[in-house]
Design a protein around this motif. Structure first.
Motif, mmCIF file in Angstrom:
data_model
loop_
_atom_site.group_PDB
_atom_site.id
_atom_site.type_symbol
_atom_site.label_atom_id
_atom_site.label_comp_id
_atom_site.label_asym_id
_atom_site.label_seq_id
_atom_site.Cartn_x
_atom_site.Cartn_y
_atom_site.Cartn_z
ATOM 1 N N SER A 77 0.904 -1.123 -0.125
ATOM 2 C CA SER A 77 0.112 0.002 -0.035
ATOM 3 C C SER A 77 0.790 1.225 0.099
ATOM 4 O O SER A 77 1.686 1.270 0.895
ATOM 5 C CB SER A 77 -0.845 0.070 1.210
ATOM 6 N N PHE A 78 0.723 1.983 -0.989
ATOM 7 C CA PHE A 78 1.435 3.381 -0.888
ATOM 8 C C PHE A 78 0.389 4.577 -0.615
ATOM 9 O O PHE A 78 1.308 5.717 -0.742
ATOM 10 C CB PHE A 78 1.932 3.334 -2.422
ATOM 11 N N ALA A 79 -0.693 4.404 -0.380
ATOM 12 C CA ALA A 79 -1.597 5.542 0.005
ATOM 13 C C ALA A 79 -2.417 5.341 1.468
ATOM 14 O O ALA A 79 -1.833 5.873 2.311
ATOM 15 C CB ALA A 79 -2.494 5.849 -1.293
ATOM 16 N N ASP A 80 -3.339 4.472 1.328
ATOM 17 C CA ASP A 80 -4.015 4.242 2.375
ATOM 18 C C ASP A 80 -3.154 3.609 3.710
ATOM 19 O O ASP A 80 -2.185 2.707 3.216
ATOM 20 C CB ASP A 80 -5.327 3.545 2.309
ATOM 21 N N CYS A 81 -3.428 3.517 4.748
ATOM 22 C CA CYS A 81 -2.613 2.752 5.808
ATOM 23 C C CYS A 81 -2.737 1.299 5.448
ATOM 24 O O CYS A 81 -3.692 0.725 5.603
ATOM 25 C CB CYS A 81 -3.178 3.346 7.359
ATOM 26 N N ALA A 82 -1.751 0.625 5.624
ATOM 27 C CA ALA A 82 -1.554 -0.923 5.621
ATOM 28 C C ALA A 82 -2.332 -1.649 6.272
ATOM 29 O O ALA A 82 -2.783 -2.785 6.412
ATOM 30 C CB ALA A 82 -0.258 -1.357 4.996
ATOM 31 N N ARG A 83 -2.270 -1.076 7.728
ATOM 32 C CA ARG A 83 -2.482 -1.562 8.956
ATOM 33 C C ARG A 83 -4.339 -1.389 9.199
ATOM 34 O O ARG A 83 -5.216 -2.280 9.337
ATOM 35 C CB ARG A 83 -2.052 -1.229 10.239
ATOM 36 N N CYS A 84 -4.633 -0.140 8.963
ATOM 37 C CA CYS A 84 -6.087 0.279 9.602
ATOM 38 C C CYS A 84 -6.888 0.684 8.394
ATOM 39 O O CYS A 84 -7.992 0.779 8.621
ATOM 40 C CB CYS A 84 -6.081 1.384 10.739
ATOM 41 N N GLY A 85 -6.349 0.957 7.227
ATOM 42 C CA GLY A 85 -6.980 1.339 6.240
ATOM 43 C C GLY A 85 -7.194 3.043 6.135
ATOM 44 O O GLY A 85 -8.023 3.485 5.210
ATOM 45 N N ASP A 91 10.407 10.396 0.991
ATOM 46 C CA ASP A 91 9.880 11.206 0.203
ATOM 47 C C ASP A 91 8.419 11.094 -0.190
ATOM 48 O O ASP A 91 8.160 10.232 -0.734
ATOM 49 C CB ASP A 91 10.848 11.838 -0.792
ATOM 50 N N PRO A 92 7.333 12.141 -0.045
ATOM 51 C CA PRO A 92 6.204 11.488 -0.541
ATOM 52 C C PRO A 92 6.004 11.515 -2.120
ATOM 53 O O PRO A 92 5.183 10.643 -2.530
ATOM 54 C CB PRO A 92 5.081 12.983 -0.134
ATOM 55 N N GLN A 93 6.935 12.033 -2.770
ATOM 56 C CA GLN A 93 6.934 11.962 -4.181
ATOM 57 C C GLN A 93 7.500 10.508 -4.543
ATOM 58 O O GLN A 93 7.220 9.742 -5.711
ATOM 59 C CB GLN A 93 7.949 12.889 -4.901
ATOM 60 N N THR A 94 8.499 9.808 -3.715
ATOM 61 C CA THR A 94 8.916 8.484 -3.730
ATOM 62 C C THR A 94 7.672 7.421 -3.619
ATOM 63 O O THR A 94 7.373 6.711 -4.525
ATOM 64 C CB THR A 94 9.957 8.145 -2.705
ATOM 65 N N LEU A 95 6.726 7.698 -2.681
ATOM 66 C CA LEU A 95 5.503 6.857 -2.698
ATOM 67 C C LEU A 95 4.478 7.053 -3.722
ATOM 68 O O LEU A 95 3.952 6.217 -4.373
ATOM 69 C CB LEU A 95 4.890 6.971 -1.335
ATOM 70 N N GLU A 96 4.518 8.195 -4.371
ATOM 71 C CA GLU A 96 3.801 8.490 -5.713
ATOM 72 C C GLU A 96 4.373 7.802 -6.820
ATOM 73 O O GLU A 96 3.573 7.175 -7.463
ATOM 74 C CB GLU A 96 3.882 9.797 -5.832
ATOM 75 N N LEU A 97 5.648 7.749 -6.967
ATOM 76 C CA LEU A 97 6.427 7.181 -7.934
ATOM 77 C C LEU A 97 6.111 5.612 -7.927
ATOM 78 O O LEU A 97 5.683 4.938 -8.825
ATOM 79 C CB LEU A 97 7.715 7.311 -7.537
ATOM 80 N N LEU A 98 6.092 5.073 -6.594
ATOM 81 C CA LEU A 98 5.841 3.519 -6.476
ATOM 82 C C LEU A 98 4.457 3.159 -6.756
ATOM 83 O O LEU A 98 4.083 2.032 -7.260
ATOM 84 C CB LEU A 98 6.196 3.123 -5.250
#
Length: 274
Positions: free
Chosen positions: A170-178, A207-214
């Motif tokens: 998961s790269f946006a919502d929390c992988a644990r609680c959603g 970096d937030p842009q790293t998660l956007e990239l993934l």
């Protein structure tokens, strides 16, 4: 990175000449010398999962199909079932991706990381082998055509291969609680991005842009991926490598040889490794 291969012919994936013989599309993952003239070939097939087979006499100069059974090559192969190893009886080349990859060291190392990952994910599990096969063919085709930067193709493949195996990050919502994201923390063991309430000690703060990239690599948004800065690409590659290592419980050896700005990507020290 489109998935898929050439459309199946009527006989591919079916038995030929009785239950002992079968024909299928396959990608050659690797080869190992056997005796003086034979090779053991590891194949990822479209319909029969991963297969290990003996290719007799392929190391002789007079072999009819020795050059057709090289790593990265997509083939139409006929095999005869054996007790421990099958036997290759006929093979035709569908796509000689190996010719292009072998001529470029950067592509070659990425290609090895692709096939090693595919082999690892299909060692025992056959349920998703067809999807892994289609993903691998699409990645090799994209790589050989140089449609996208090779490291991006690799990271996209790794993320999608993990997702097929049931380990989607998961790269946006929390992988644990959603909880809806974006969030500022990433934890491999937790499954990806985590909110402040669920964040375990030692989580990364990419970096937030790293998660956007993934996220873009996972979904196939190549415009976002191409526009990503080099520092985000490298940080993202480190997170992908760590995520892969966590779920495989050991790393992919080929990854250390992949060229990324002249420096190998290392698993971040703050990411737990089992």
């Amino acid at each position: 990175m489109p998935g898929g291969s050439r459309g199946s012919g009527g006989s591919r994936g079916s038995s030929i000449g009785g239950a002992k013989s079968y024909r299928d599309e396959a990608v050659v993952l690797r080869t190992t010398k056997l005796g003086e003239a034979d090779r053991i070939v590891s194949l990822l097939t479209r319909h029969h999962g991963r297969v290990r087979a003996v290719a007799k006499g392929v190391r002789r100069t007079s072999s009819r199909f020795g050059a057709r059974l090289e790593p990265f090559t997509c083939v139409d192969v006929q095999l005869h079932r054996g007790r421990s190893l099958d036997t290759v009886t006929q093979v035709d080349v569908l796509a000689p991706y190996g010719q292009v990859l072998a001529a470029d060291y950067g592509l070659y190392t990425v290609g090895h990381a692709l096939v090693e990952t595919a082999e690892r994910f299909t060692e025992v599990e056959r349920e998703n082998a067809t999807q892994q096969y289609l993903l691998l063919v699409g990645a090799l085709r994209t790589l050989s055509r140089r449609e996208h930067d090779a490291p991006l193709v690799l990271d996209a493949f790794l993320l999608r291969s993990l997702a097929i195996a049931g380990y989607a990050a998961s790269f946006a919502d929390c992988a644990r609680c959603g909880a809806p994201g974006p969030h500022t923390a990433f934890n491999v063991a937790a499954g990806g991005a985590v909110c402040s309430a669920c964040r375990p000690p030692g989580s990364a703060a990419p970096d937030p842009q790293t998660l956007e990239l993934l996220a873009a690599l996972l979904t196939g948004d190549w415009q976002v991926a191409r526009d990503a800065e080099e520092r985000c690409r490298r940080e993202g590659s480190g997170l992908v490598a760590a995520f892969l290592q966590w779920h495989l419980e050991r790393g992919i050896r080929s990854l250390r040889h992949v060229e990324r700005d002249d420096t190998p990507v290392l698993v971040p020290a703050h990411v737990p490794v089992r």
